[in-house]
Design a protein around this motif. Structure first.
Motif, PDB file in Angstrom:
ATOM      1  N   ARG A  44      -6.064  -2.468   5.591  1.00  0.00           N
ATOM      2  CA  ARG A  44      -5.874  -1.024   5.768  1.00  0.00           C
ATOM      3  C   ARG A  44      -6.468  -0.275   4.585  1.00  0.00           C
ATOM      4  N   ARG A  45      -7.159   0.810   4.866  1.00  0.00           N
ATOM      5  CA  ARG A  45      -7.811   1.578   3.803  1.00  0.00           C
ATOM      6  C   ARG A  45      -6.821   2.541   3.171  1.00  0.00           C
ATOM      7  N   GLY A  46      -6.779   2.535   1.836  1.00  0.00           N
ATOM      8  CA  GLY A  46      -5.872   3.417   1.130  1.00  0.00           C
ATOM      9  C   GLY A  46      -6.219   4.883   1.318  1.00  0.00           C
ATOM     10  N   ARG A  47      -5.222   5.730   1.127  1.00  0.00           N
ATOM     11  CA  ARG A  47      -5.390   7.185   1.281  1.00  0.00           C
ATOM     12  C   ARG A  47      -4.935   7.849  -0.006  1.00  0.00           C
ATOM     13  N   LEU A  48      -5.748   8.784  -0.503  1.00  0.00           N
ATOM     14  CA  LEU A  48      -5.453   9.460  -1.766  1.00  0.00           C
ATOM     15  C   LEU A  48      -5.275  10.946  -1.524  1.00  0.00           C
ATOM     16  N   VAL A  49      -4.162  11.501  -2.010  1.00  0.00           N
ATOM     17  CA  VAL A  49      -3.881  12.929  -1.862  1.00  0.00           C
ATOM     18  C   VAL A  49      -3.611  13.506  -3.253  1.00  0.00           C
TER      19      VAL A  49
END
Length: 517
Positions: free
Chosen positions: A262-267
């Motif tokens: 799963r590809r990480g998500r950055l906010v």
């Protein structure tokens, strides 16, 4: 039997993408409107000639750079001899009509700015992202509304759609070269449809030359795109569990269920001024949905109380801000490589002396594009929460925001005093004496009102008041509760003490203000 076909609706225009490469486009006029027409033609790789006695600054630049040919005179009939298209942008309606009539006689398509009945075609409101172009037409009835519609459409596009189209275009070309037979058209279309319809746009945008080769091999061998395994981009941190493996293109639903891949998500979230009720709705949702929150050290506890997951706080030590930043960056990359949703929580607004752009560039260099959720900046909202308007009609018509701790620890460059300017200086209270000296050196009056706004938006917010010559002594006697900022200007005293109630000033600051005035 009568067939049921769609009935045409009149009143539209025939929308096409005109192939203008190497075509001759004549632009009549040298002002800003003409400059916009020239830019559109250059983006379409047209050969552009401009006829005008005088050019605006932009067209002067393009002429000097030999992007356009320029004839420094008025329009002449012979200018149409080599023209494939004419764009008229002059203020003379009579001459515009004459040019349009000449064009029609020669069957040269013409657009005349602001005179719809002379136009063979109109310019539309366009959005461009690499090879992707989206155009909105209101058939010249409401061009301003077309801009709004275009912005709304563009906002809904997937991130990375432009690069994805470029990469698919490369792959499509290679497939056509490898299998050019006309009878293979349906096979090519079906295979590319599977790829375009089912795989995440961000993965398509990240394809590299070797990935294109792998996909091409799959097509030649009649394998489904789902079976293709691509090597991770060298800019992406490898997954700890699969650093030596290849990663397959995945369906979004499969990605969510397969945690190692799963590809990480950055906010990147702005925490605002301290009061959790002043967080944006989007910031609140991001904090609640995070897998881990990486927070600045001075984030108020009331904001952190919203978080339901692990919180990692920057290890900041005096004089070691860069080391703390590196520590947070390393931790974020590690968590993103695990496919987690990482919220980077920053004070105020990330783009106002918050290194927000630096962090975006850092993570972009490692293959991650951050989502940005702005926050209320203390530079504007902090003074307001403490009863100080940064602008006031007839008193202050400009605001200058400075940092008291620049990149190398340098003091800010303070411009010469302007009576109608409000100065807001962040991260300056610890060097207040030096900063006030800078104000005096730049001709700020010694009696110019100054306020120190502390912990704005928090339950214990406080305002200390004085002047350029006295504020350092005020803070020395009263002490300082970080974080705080400096406001200098006549707006500091716009609201009287009677109007500024206790919610703005505590007893000690009121007493200090009256004692120092």
């Amino acid at each position: 039997m009568t067939e049921s076909f769609r009935q045409p609706q009149g009143g539209g225009s025939l929308i096409v993408a005109w192939q203008a490469r190497a075509r001759s486009v004549l632009v009549v006029g040298g002002g800003p409107v003409a400059a916009g027409r020239v830019f559109n033609a250059l983006e379409a790789d047209a050969r552009v000639t401009v006829v005008a006695p005088v050019l605006c600054a932009e067209l002067e630049h393009r002429a000097a750079a030999e992007q356009i040919a320029w004839h420094a005179r008025r329009f002449e009939d012979g200018d149409l001899d080599a023209a494939d298209m004419v764009l008229s942008a002059i203020g003379d309606a009579q001459e515009s009509r004459r040019i349009a009539d000449l064009c029609r006689q020669r069957r040269v398509p013409v657009n005349v700015a602001d005179i719809n009945d002379l136009c063979d075609f109109w310019f539309m409101s366009t959005h461009r992202d690499h090879a992707v172009q989206i155009a909105v037409s209101t058939n010249s009835k409401a061009p301003r509304l077309a801009n709004r519609i275009r912005r709304q459409i563009a906002a809904g596009l997937p991130r990375g759609i432009g690069p994805a189209v470029d990469q698919i275009g490369r792959l499509r070309k290679h497939i056509r070269e490898a299998d050019p037979a006309p009878e293979s058209s349906k096979r090519r279309m079906t295979w590319l449809t599977q790829l375009c319809d089912h795989w995440p746009v961000d993965q398509l945008a990240a394809l590299r030359s070797d990935n294109i080769d792998a996909l091409l091999d799959a097509y030649v061998q009649s394998r489904s795109p789902q079976d293709v395994r691509i090597a991770p981009s060298p800019s992406l941190p490898p997954s700890p569990s699969s650093s030596a493996q290849s990663l397959p293109l995945q369906d979004p639903n499969q990605m969510a269920a397969t945690s190692p891949q799963r590809r990480g998500r950055l906010v990147l979230v702005g925490a605002g001024v301290g009061d959790p009720e002043l967080l944006t709705v989007r910031a609140h949702a991001a904090l609640r949905s995070a897998d881990i929150v990486l927070a600045d050290k001075l984030i108020p506890e009331a904001v952190l109380a919203i978080v339901r997951c692990e919180i990692y706080t920057a290890r900041k030590f005096p004089g070691a801000a860069s080391e703390a930043q590196d520590d947070l960056n390393r931790r974020a990359l590690d968590e993103l490589a695990r496919g987690r949703c990482v919220v980077r929580l920053k004070q105020g607004d990330p783009f106002v002396y918050g290194r927000g752009a630096e962090e975006i560039l850092f993570f972009r260099g490692h293959g991650y594009e951050a989502e940005v959720v702005p926050g209320l900046t203390s530079a504007i909202n902090g003074p307001g929460l403490c009863g100080i308007p940064v602008t006031h009609r007839g008193l202050a018509d400009q605001v200058l925001i400075l940092s008291g701790a620049n990149r190398n620890g340098d003091l800010p460059a303070v411009p010469e005093f302007a009576e109608t300017r409000t100065l807001v200086i962040l991260m300056a209270v610890r060097r207040l004496g030096q900063v006030m000296e800078l104000l005096l050196e730049s001709r700020h009056p010694p009696d110019l009102p100054v306020a120190i706004v502390e912990r704005a938006g928090c339950a214990d917010q406080r305002t200390l008041r004085g002047s350029v010559s006295t504020i350092a002594g005020v803070v020395e006697r009263a002490g300082h509760n970080a974080p705080g900022l400096v406001v200098a200007g006549y707006v500091v005293d716009v609201l009287s003490d009677a109007a500024i109630q206790d919610r703005y000033l505590d007893a000690s600051s009121l007493g200090l203000h009256s004692a120092e005035s």
